[in-house]
Enzyme design. Structure first.
Site, short mmCIF file in Angstrom:
data_model
loop_
_atom_site.label_atom_id
_atom_site.label_comp_id
_atom_site.label_asym_id
_atom_site.label_seq_id
_atom_site.Cartn_x
_atom_site.Cartn_y
_atom_site.Cartn_z
N SER A 68 53.40 40.48 -0.98
CA SER A 68 53.05 41.50 0.00
C SER A 68 53.46 41.03 1.39
O SER A 68 53.91 39.91 1.56
CB SER A 68 51.55 41.81 -0.07
OG SER A 68 50.81 40.62 0.01
N CYS A 69 53.30 41.91 2.37
CA CYS A 69 53.80 41.65 3.73
C CYS A 69 53.21 40.36 4.31
O CYS A 69 52.06 40.08 4.06
CB CYS A 69 53.43 42.79 4.67
SG CYS A 69 54.31 44.28 4.27
N PRO A 70 53.95 39.63 5.09
CA PRO A 70 55.30 39.91 5.58
C PRO A 70 56.41 39.29 4.72
O PRO A 70 57.56 39.31 5.12
CB PRO A 70 55.29 39.21 6.94
CG PRO A 70 54.45 37.99 6.72
CD PRO A 70 53.40 38.41 5.70
N TYR A 71 56.05 38.74 3.56
CA TYR A 71 57.01 37.92 2.80
C TYR A 71 58.22 38.69 2.30
O TYR A 71 59.32 38.13 2.29
CB TYR A 71 56.28 37.15 1.69
CG TYR A 71 55.09 36.41 2.27
CD1 TYR A 71 55.29 35.30 3.09
CD2 TYR A 71 53.79 36.87 2.10
CE1 TYR A 71 54.21 34.66 3.70
CE2 TYR A 71 52.71 36.24 2.71
CZ TYR A 71 52.93 35.13 3.50
OH TYR A 71 51.87 34.52 4.12
#
Lengths: 75, 399
Positions: A13-16
């Protein structure tokens, strides 16, 4: 369409998703094709927006694959 | 038409403008603002009571009022309504899926981040809502301090998550490894329809039983949940993405929403002769905002974004939720027991811009500040790039 690399971002999930995608594209040679598999709804939006903003091109429209989305990005 | 509504995400600008109007109207009806973490803290208090802990003399719980249960409080129904509204949208768009984090470290990171964010939010007496999105339209000075502190905190958070030991490595393979799945029959929208009907009946029951405020909270909660899920609203990304890749979509949308909400809220305050909700501006607001900023980036979502992501089946937000409640509860303990109130809060005072400069100037200065923020976001998005920041030049290729 010959895909050079596949980046499997399912379960991230964000920000990956954005970080991984941009990092991978920086490492690739210009003109190579990257396929990105994402299942995080936020990434459906911010990954394509950010790759285009950073000067890469979407080779074709994203493909919906069940609850995942496949992106094709030209480095 | 229906396909368009549920299979596409909505413009975050429209979503935030509507949320801004609805939150102002909600304030006009209930005299309270759209908020969630206060209720999270009460949930923590109820869990302690379940284990036999006597919390009757904890000053923080007296401050936020523990009367009743989560199902008899408007703040409670805002929270449950948001969960249900978001879940309905996920089901209607056939998008629920158990999304397990591939890297197990994410679960632990979520717990820590959630804890820090919960602790910080409650220290500042709000989160991205009461000390931010619904705090600015109340002209409460504490929300401006909180926003600046949160921005600084997210910068620290972005540095942490970008280190290799935190970030981890993705799965990158040569060639094509995707397997195309066959479209199966969609049952999720039907489950959503049943749930929507049941929830509508509950709201009708509240009004029929004369519990108008609970009905209103349940209704608005669901509307907020629908909006944040369909707009994929993320307060974390509004700051974090500026530091990482220069994305400012959420920054601009949220700023716009606060502007709209400020105008509507002021009209409601003046027409009804209401008092705005003003919270304490103190050193705790600054420190709480910093912690909140660091925590939401580590967790990957704030107390609001966490809610709809959990409904999408993103398992990582379960430890984030637990961390949020635990952090808020520990802050409630430390408020008097560890002297947080005396050290960081006592010397502050609630300051409202309307009282300081009158309604006209309060609105004008708020809108000018928001417009300045919007403009900075536009320039930032145009010029900031991943890995190089504001430096000139094309995106580099290593090879």
């Amino acid at each position: 369409m010959s895909i050079d690399y596949t980046l499997d971002l399912r379960g991230e999930s964000c920000p990956y998703p954005v970080i991984y995608t941009l990092e991978t594209l920086q490492e690739m040679k210009k003109g190579e094709l990257l396929q990105v598999i994402a299942d995080c709804p936020a990434a459906f939006r911010n990954v394509p927006e950010e790759v285009v903003k950073h000067g890469y091109t979407l080779e074709q429209e994203p493909v919906k694959n069940g609850r995942e989305l496949l992106f094709y990005i030209r480095a | 038409m229906l396909k368009k509504v549920f299979n596409q995400y909505w413009s975050p600008y429209i979503v935030m403008a509507v949320a801004g109007i609805l939150s102002a109207v909600y304030f006009g009806i209930t005299k309270t603002v759209w908020a969630v973490t206060g209720e999270f803290t009460r949930l923590g208090g109820h869990i302690l009571e379940l284990f036999g802990v006597d919390i009757s003399d904890w000053a923080y719980f007296k401050l936020i009022h523990m009367e009743g249960t989560t199902f008899t409080r408007t703040d409670g129904w805002i929270v449950w309504g948001m969960f249900i509204g978001a879940l309905l949208m996920v089901l209607f768009s056939n998008n629920f899926k158990i999304r397990m984090p591939r890297q197990k470290r994410r679960l632990f990171q979520g717990l820590i981040g959630g804890f820090v964010a919960g602790f910080g939010a409650r220290m500042a007496l709000g989160c991205n809502l009461a000390a931010f999105f619904t705090g600015v339209p109340q002209f409460s000075l504490h929300s401006w301090i909180f926003i600046v502190a949160t921005a600084v905190g997210t910068f620290g958070g972005a540095k942490i998550v970008n280190t290799s030991w935190w970030k981890g490595k993705p799965v990158l393979q040569k060639g094509n490894t995707a397997s195309i799945v066959k479209e199966r029959k969609q049952i999720q929208p039907y489950i959503g329809a049943v749930l929507a009907l049941a929830y509508a009946l509950l709201i009708i029951y509240f009004y029929a039983a004369g519990k108008n405020m609970l009905g209103t909270a349940a209704l608005f909660g669901a509307a907020f949940g629908i909006l944040i899920e369909r707009g994929q609203i993320c307060f974390t990304s509004a700051f974090r993405d500026l530091w990482i890749s220069g994305r400012a979509t959420m920054t601009k949308a949220i700023t716009l929403g606060m502007g709209v909400s400020s105008i509507v809220t002021l009209i409601i305050i003046l027409v009804n002769g209401m008092d705005p909700v003003t919270k304490m501006a103190a050193p705790s607001t600054l420190i709480g905002g910093l912690l909140f900023g660091v925590g939401i980036v580590m967790a990957g979502g704030c107390e609001t974004g966490m809610m709809y992501r959990l409904m999408e089946g993103q398992v990582i937000f379960l430890p984030v939720f637990i961390g949020n409640i635990a952090g808020a509860t520990v802050l409630a303990y430390g408020w008097d027991h560890l002297g947080i109130y005396n050290a960081l809060v006592k010397m502050g005072k609630p300051i409202n811009l309307i009282e300081v400069m009158g309604p006209a100037w309060a609105l004008i200065s708020t809108l000018v500040l928001l417009a300045a923020g919007f403009l900075i976001a536009v320039i930032w998005q145009k010029n900031y790039r991943f890995g190089v920041g504001f430096k000139k030049g094309e995106t580099k290729h290593v090879h």
